[in-house]
Motif scaffolding. Structure first.
Motif, mmCIF file in Angstrom:
data_model
loop_
_atom_site.group_PDB
_atom_site.id
_atom_site.type_symbol
_atom_site.label_atom_id
_atom_site.label_comp_id
_atom_site.label_asym_id
_atom_site.label_seq_id
_atom_site.Cartn_x
_atom_site.Cartn_y
_atom_site.Cartn_z
ATOM 1 N N GLU A 1 1.076 -1.024 -0.072
ATOM 2 C CA GLU A 1 -0.003 0.064 0.030
ATOM 3 C C GLU A 1 0.933 1.272 0.049
ATOM 4 O O GLU A 1 0.770 2.196 -0.700
ATOM 5 N N ASP A 2 2.023 1.229 0.970
ATOM 6 C CA ASP A 2 2.700 2.423 0.875
ATOM 7 C C ASP A 2 3.187 2.521 -0.457
ATOM 8 O O ASP A 2 3.603 3.547 -1.025
ATOM 9 N N LEU A 3 3.746 1.580 -1.136
ATOM 10 C CA LEU A 3 4.619 1.672 -2.387
ATOM 11 C C LEU A 3 3.727 2.047 -3.536
ATOM 12 O O LEU A 3 3.811 2.936 -4.373
ATOM 13 N N GLU A 4 2.160 1.712 -3.539
ATOM 14 C CA GLU A 4 1.328 2.257 -4.409
ATOM 15 C C GLU A 4 1.004 3.784 -4.254
ATOM 16 O O GLU A 4 0.987 4.480 -5.108
ATOM 17 N N GLU A 5 0.987 4.119 -2.896
ATOM 18 C CA GLU A 5 1.040 5.861 -2.912
ATOM 19 C C GLU A 5 2.169 6.570 -3.291
ATOM 20 O O GLU A 5 2.070 7.465 -4.090
ATOM 21 N N GLU A 6 3.254 5.641 -3.147
ATOM 22 C CA GLU A 6 4.570 6.557 -3.588
ATOM 23 C C GLU A 6 4.688 6.308 -5.316
ATOM 24 O O GLU A 6 5.039 7.378 -5.837
ATOM 25 N N ILE A 7 4.172 5.612 -5.937
ATOM 26 C CA ILE A 7 3.867 5.392 -7.507
ATOM 27 C C ILE A 7 3.207 6.345 -7.831
ATOM 28 O O ILE A 7 3.479 7.009 -8.691
ATOM 29 N N VAL A 8 1.755 6.788 -6.952
ATOM 30 C CA VAL A 8 0.969 7.601 -7.570
ATOM 31 C C VAL A 8 1.693 9.082 -7.541
ATOM 32 O O VAL A 8 1.276 9.878 -8.301
ATOM 33 N N LYS A 9 2.097 9.328 -6.309
ATOM 34 C CA LYS A 9 2.860 10.606 -6.332
ATOM 35 C C LYS A 9 3.957 11.045 -7.136
ATOM 36 O O LYS A 9 4.045 11.906 -7.550
ATOM 37 N N SER A 10 4.838 9.937 -7.167
ATOM 38 C CA SER A 10 6.115 10.037 -8.223
ATOM 39 C C SER A 10 6.594 8.856 -8.234
ATOM 40 O O SER A 10 6.655 7.863 -7.609
ATOM 41 N N THR A 11 7.468 8.709 -9.434
ATOM 42 C CA THR A 11 8.137 7.420 -9.867
ATOM 43 C C THR A 11 9.658 7.773 -10.109
ATOM 44 O O THR A 11 9.980 8.732 -10.352
#
Length: 370
Positions: free
Chosen positions: A212-222
């Motif tokens: 879940e944390d990684l998904e939020e990170e991907i949505v914000k920036s990659t």
């Protein structure tokens, strides 16, 4: 902002940089070869403990010898012998006491053994993996456990004396109202397996939070580091799959067993564990699907960002085209060019270079091109 130089200096070493992308973890996952029996290093300190109980009483013995533990069997009580650490002599002595086949002794002493169940003579033998979530490394640790069910006796072999998942069971055995104390040894065998399976869900919940944390990170920036984290998660799910999938077969074989060591009444409990492991398998599949979706989301975000960059560059190129054309026309080598001798010729050319791009910018905006 607090600067932590060690965090970045460690990547100056090539091996640490490779480990960031999980290459060492890949080596661990692919290092399984069933045709070669790995030599397990004998543990320096073997910790043997035992519980002797019935409905009315319970005794706990700590740090006893293997001979003292094996002597407890056959006294009319239920005996649970837990051995932390491995000594070939102790394992062979235990095998001789319970009539365990040499191939099963080899399985106990091996490492990276696939979970399985065997029934030989009057003994039920199971090999499983206990899973732990390593908070520091954000990875899944596994520990092989071998379980032996004999008449009124259960023996467990563990690798690490510092940790296991059976402490709640030990506390329940001390209670006078404990359900385990009122039943036979096969119920204790079920309880041990059920405790191991239930702990799988705790580990998967930890990985789920990480996803879940990684998904939020991907949505914000990659970034490339994000892709590396996705790759690491995929490998941890491989570890989960390798440890959990075969357990469904293990429990299924126990249910199908016609051994006299298993009572028909307790069969319903094993069916309940089977339901739990089926749910665990489904959850592993769901986590794998989500991680694969994160990889697709990452690639989509990268492509979207690239498209945005290309769109801006294309717009800038279009806006500069009129200035290029006008500058090119007035820069041609002809004797007579309109407005070259005009007093306001330069300012007219500059105005055209500014007004035309401005008109183009308004037109692009009205058409929602950006």
């Amino acid at each position: 902002m607090k600067v932590r130089p060690k965090k970045y200096l460690r990547y100056l070493f090539l091996s640490n940089l490779f480990d960031l992308f999980g290459t060492e973890r890949t080596k661990q996952i692919l290092s399984v070869n069933p045709t070669v029996v790995p030599a397990r290093a004998e543990t320096r300190e073997i910790v043997v403990s035992a519980y002797i109980y019935n409905k009315n009483e319970v005794r706990e013995l700590k740090k006893i010898t293997i001979d003292e533990a094996l002597a407890l069997e056959g006294n009319g009580h239920i005996v649970w012998i837990n051995i932390d650490g491995f000594s070939k002599t102790d394992v062979e002595k235990t095998g001789a006491r319970f009539g365990i086949h040499p191939l099963l002794i080899e399985d106990i002493l091996s490492i990276n053994q696939r979970p399985k169940m065997d029934e030989i003579d009057e003994v039920l033998f199971s090999v499983m993996n206990m899973l732990y979530y390593n908070t520091a490394k954000k990875s899944v640790d596994q520990e092989q456990i071998s379980l032996i069910l004999g008449k009124n006796t259960v023996v467990t072999f563990q690798e690490d004396a510092a940790r296991d998942v059976f402490n709640p069971l030990r506390e329940r055995l001390k209670l006078p109202t404990s359900k385990t104390r009122a039943k036979e040894a096969d119920y204790l065998y079920y309880t041990l397996i059920d405790t191991i399976v239930d702990h799988y869900f705790i580990v998967m919940d930890k990985l789920g939070d990480q996803i879940e944390d990684l998904e939020e990170e991907i949505v914000k920036s990659t970034s490339k580091r994000t892709l590396a984290h996705i790759n690491v998660l995929r490998k941890e799910l491989i570890v989960l799959k390798r440890s959990i999938y075969p357990v469904r077969e293990v429990i299924g074989n126990i249910i199908k067993s016609e051994s006299d060591l298993l009572s028909e009444y307790n069969e319903r409990y094993y069916k309940d564990v089977y339901d739990h492991i089926v749910q665990a398998v489904d959850l592993v599949d769901n986590l794998r699907d989500v991680v694969m979706g994160l990889q697709d989301l990452y690639l989509s975000n990268v492509n979207l960002k690239m498209n945005e960059v290309m769109k801006v560059m294309a717009i800038v190129t279009c806006l500069l085209a009129p200035a290029t054309v006008i500058g090119g026309i007035f820069g041609m080598n002809f004797d007579v060019i309109p407005l070259t001798g005009h007093h306001w010729g330069f300012w007219i050319a500059v105005g055209a270079m500014l007004l035309i791009p401005l008109w183009m910018l308004i037109l692009f905006k009205r058409r929602d091109w950006f």
